[in-house]
Design a protein around this motif. Structure first.
Motif, PDB file in Angstrom:
ATOM      1  N   GLU A   1       0.824  -1.207   0.000  1.00 41.78           N
ATOM      2  CA  GLU A   1       0.000   0.000   0.000  1.00 41.78           C
ATOM      3  C   GLU A   1       0.860   1.260   0.000  1.00 41.78           C
ATOM      4  O   GLU A   1       0.600   2.217  -0.739  1.00 41.78           O
ATOM      5  CB  GLU A   1      -0.943   0.011   1.210  1.00 41.78           C
ATOM      6  N   VAL A   2       1.907   1.260   0.843  1.00 39.95           N
ATOM      7  CA  VAL A   2       2.791   2.418   0.927  1.00 39.95           C
ATOM      8  C   VAL A   2       3.640   2.535  -0.339  1.00 39.95           C
ATOM      9  O   VAL A   2       3.855   3.636  -0.863  1.00 39.95           O
ATOM     10  CB  VAL A   2       3.686   2.318   2.177  1.00 39.95           C
TER      11      VAL A   2
ATOM     12  N   LEU B   1       1.615   4.042  -3.054  1.00 38.08           N
ATOM     13  CA  LEU B   1       1.458   5.484  -2.844  1.00 38.08           C
ATOM     14  C   LEU B   1       2.722   6.229  -3.274  1.00 38.08           C
ATOM     15  O   LEU B   1       2.649   7.254  -3.975  1.00 38.08           O
ATOM     16  CB  LEU B   1       1.161   5.760  -1.368  1.00 38.08           C
TER      17      LEU B   1
ATOM     18  N   THR C   1      -4.837   2.269   5.909  1.00 36.48           N
ATOM     19  CA  THR C   1      -5.571   3.342   5.231  1.00 36.48           C
ATOM     20  C   THR C   1      -5.217   4.690   5.828  1.00 36.48           C
ATOM     21  O   THR C   1      -4.980   5.673   5.107  1.00 36.48           O
ATOM     22  CB  THR C   1      -7.081   3.101   5.336  1.00 36.48           C
TER      23      THR C   1
ATOM     24  N   CYS D   1      -1.553   5.712   4.836  1.00 43.74           N
ATOM     25  CA  CYS D   1      -1.451   6.204   3.462  1.00 43.74           C
ATOM     26  C   CYS D   1      -2.079   7.592   3.320  1.00 43.74           C
ATOM     27  O   CYS D   1      -1.560   8.446   2.589  1.00 43.74           O
ATOM     28  CB  CYS D   1      -2.109   5.219   2.489  1.00 43.74           C
TER      29      CYS D   1
ATOM     30  N   GLY E   1       0.127  10.701   2.209  1.00 48.42           N
ATOM     31  CA  GLY E   1      -0.334  11.410   1.024  1.00 48.42           C
ATOM     32  C   GLY E   1      -0.498  12.893   1.268  1.00 48.42           C
ATOM     33  O   GLY E   1      -0.120  13.730   0.430  1.00 48.42           O
TER      34      GLY E   1
END
Length: 457
Positions: free
Chosen positions: A320-321, A324, A355, A358, A362
């Motif tokens: 996930e990271v 991103l 979640t 991230c 972000g």
């Protein structure tokens, strides 16, 4: 039996119940966050006080006939009251959302039923459904079952849960942005289902409720978790494929830049060598040395930074990271924003909700990119460090304006114009949910620095 004797028995029963709760919650949620000896003492006192309170109230309810209410409504209400107290204790210990604490308690309650099932099977095998406490021999048998057999059964049940990997699957389930409401309802009404099941068939088949219902719930929960686990694995696989494609895209583009730089270097090599030859012929060795350093330094800056970026990106192993970061790197490349990435040792896991992590990263990266976009000599640094039990994300960018630290993160404050500035406000709200995640903001040597530090278990 006297009030004191009943309360003492209740204290032992509730203590066993709460110890099992703490053990299972450690499997489901992980270890309790470290908050110092003082807080640990407070937690122990809170747990002991709750055990004593529930044991005393249970004795009062027993003596006043609450358990004899029609349709077992008194016992059912008491069951939900105890569950709410357990959820409150977990909230106090872990400081996570009360909903997640409630779901955890309901999971532990199902597991506790398994332990009860094992202990009840012991009674069934020896033909002892009831004990006459007034008879010394039966009292000893009861105490052996109560003090030895039951704890052993719960320990066996806990070991099975511990070795089955349920905790990891459960944490992954909680990490979903939306948890299916049907699962929440199913867990919430489990005690009611158990009581209804007992009332309907306990007369003809007194063991069926203990044999069938927990086993059925175990099967349902297992199927749910297997489905969730497979679904998550598929999503992670797809995300990994997408991240791999993005990484390959960046890699190809970086290699094209390296190739272009090599062609330029080769084209200019003869001219550079001619200039160096004249300086060498004149005996100016210092000039030759400086010329070589300048020539190779320019090459290293153009080529070495690209290769280093790709090598460091390989140390980000949380999909996930990584996804991103790839998205942000592509955007910075398109907007011609220089970026330096450092990640060492490899970043492989964290206990912060993915979640939320991230979203926070972000926001910080978007703010850094917006600050240097279109500016001369603007640059973004991104560092990921895992050491001393902490994971640290450090984002630094060239600063061109001024920042009011007292207003930073407050609603409506922005340096980017009207209609902006909601990012850091959301960032602060996310961090407020965690007492093991810390933020640091500073201005150092003309750079704006923001750190996100996660205290791992």
């Amino acid at each position: 039996m006297s009030f004191f004797q009943i309360t003492a028995a209740n204290v032992w029963s509730m203590a066993l119940n709460f110890i099992f709760l703490l053990w299972m919650s450690a499997i489901l949620f992980g270890r309790i966050p470290r908050r110092g000896i003082k807080n640990a003492v407070i937690c122990v006192l809170a747990g002991a006080g709750m055990v004593l309170l529930i044991a005393t109230l249970g004795t009062i309810c027993f003596l006043t006939g609450v358990w004899d209410w029609k349709y077992n409504l008194g016992a059912l209400a008491w069951e939900y009251f105890v569950l709410a107290c357990k959820a409150l204790l977990l909230w106090f210990l872990y400081r996570i959302s009360f909903r997640n604490c409630w779901l955890g308690v309901m999971m532990v309650e199902i597991m506790f039923t398994y332990g009860t099932l094992l202990s009840e099977l012991y009674l069934y095998l020896f033909g002892k459904e009831f004990y006459r406490i007034a008879v010394m021999e039966e009292r000893r048998s009861y105490l052996f079952w109560f003090l030895v057999v039951s704890p052993v059964c719960f320990m066996l049940c806990g070991l099975v849960i511990d070795k089955s990997g349920v905790g990891k699957i459960y944490r992954k389930w909680l990490e979903q942005e939306e948890i299916h409401k049907g699962i929440i309802v199913l867990l919430a009404i489990y005690p009611a289902i158990l009581y209804i099941f007992e009332m309907e068939i306990s007369v003809e088949q007194p063991k069926a409720a203990f044999l069938l219902l927990p086993l059925s719930m175990l099967l349902v929960i297992h199927v749910i978790f297997v489905y969730v686990g497979r679904d998550r694995q598929q999503r992670i696989y797809i995300l990994a494929q997408q991240a791999s494609l993005r990484q390959q895209t960046i890699y190809i583009e970086k290699m094209e830049q390296v190739q272009s730089e090599l062609r330029r270097f080769r084209h200019d090599f003869q001219n550079m060598m001619a200039g160096m030859y004249l300086q060498a012929k004149e005996g100016d060795l210092d000039a030759v040395r400086n010329y070589i350093q300048e020539m190779t330094g320019d090459f290293d800056r153009q080529v070495g930074d690209q290769i280093k970026l790709m090598n460091q990106l390989g140390n980000i192993r949380v999909m996930e990271v990584k996804s991103l970061f790839l998205e942000k790197l592509i955007r910075m490349q398109q907007e011609e924003i220089p970026c330096i990435l450092e990640a060492f040792p490899p970043f492989e896991s964290t206990r912060m909700h993915m979640t939320d992590l991230c979203r926070c990263l972000g926001i910080l990266l978007d703010n850094a990119m917006d600050e240097v976009k279109g500016k001369k000599d603007g640059k973004v640094w991104l560092m990921v460090s895992v050491q001393n039990g902490c994971t640290t994300f450090r984002i630094k960018n060239t600063l061109y304006g001024t920042v009011d630290f007292q207003q930073l993160g407050r609603q409506g404050y922005t340096t980017k114009g009207s209609g902006r500035g909601t990012g850091l406000e959301s960032y602060q709200k996310i961090l407020a949910k965690y007492d093991y995640v810390f933020s640091f903001t500073a201005i150092q040597d003309g750079y704006f620095v923001q750190e996100l530090k996660i205290e791992e278990l």
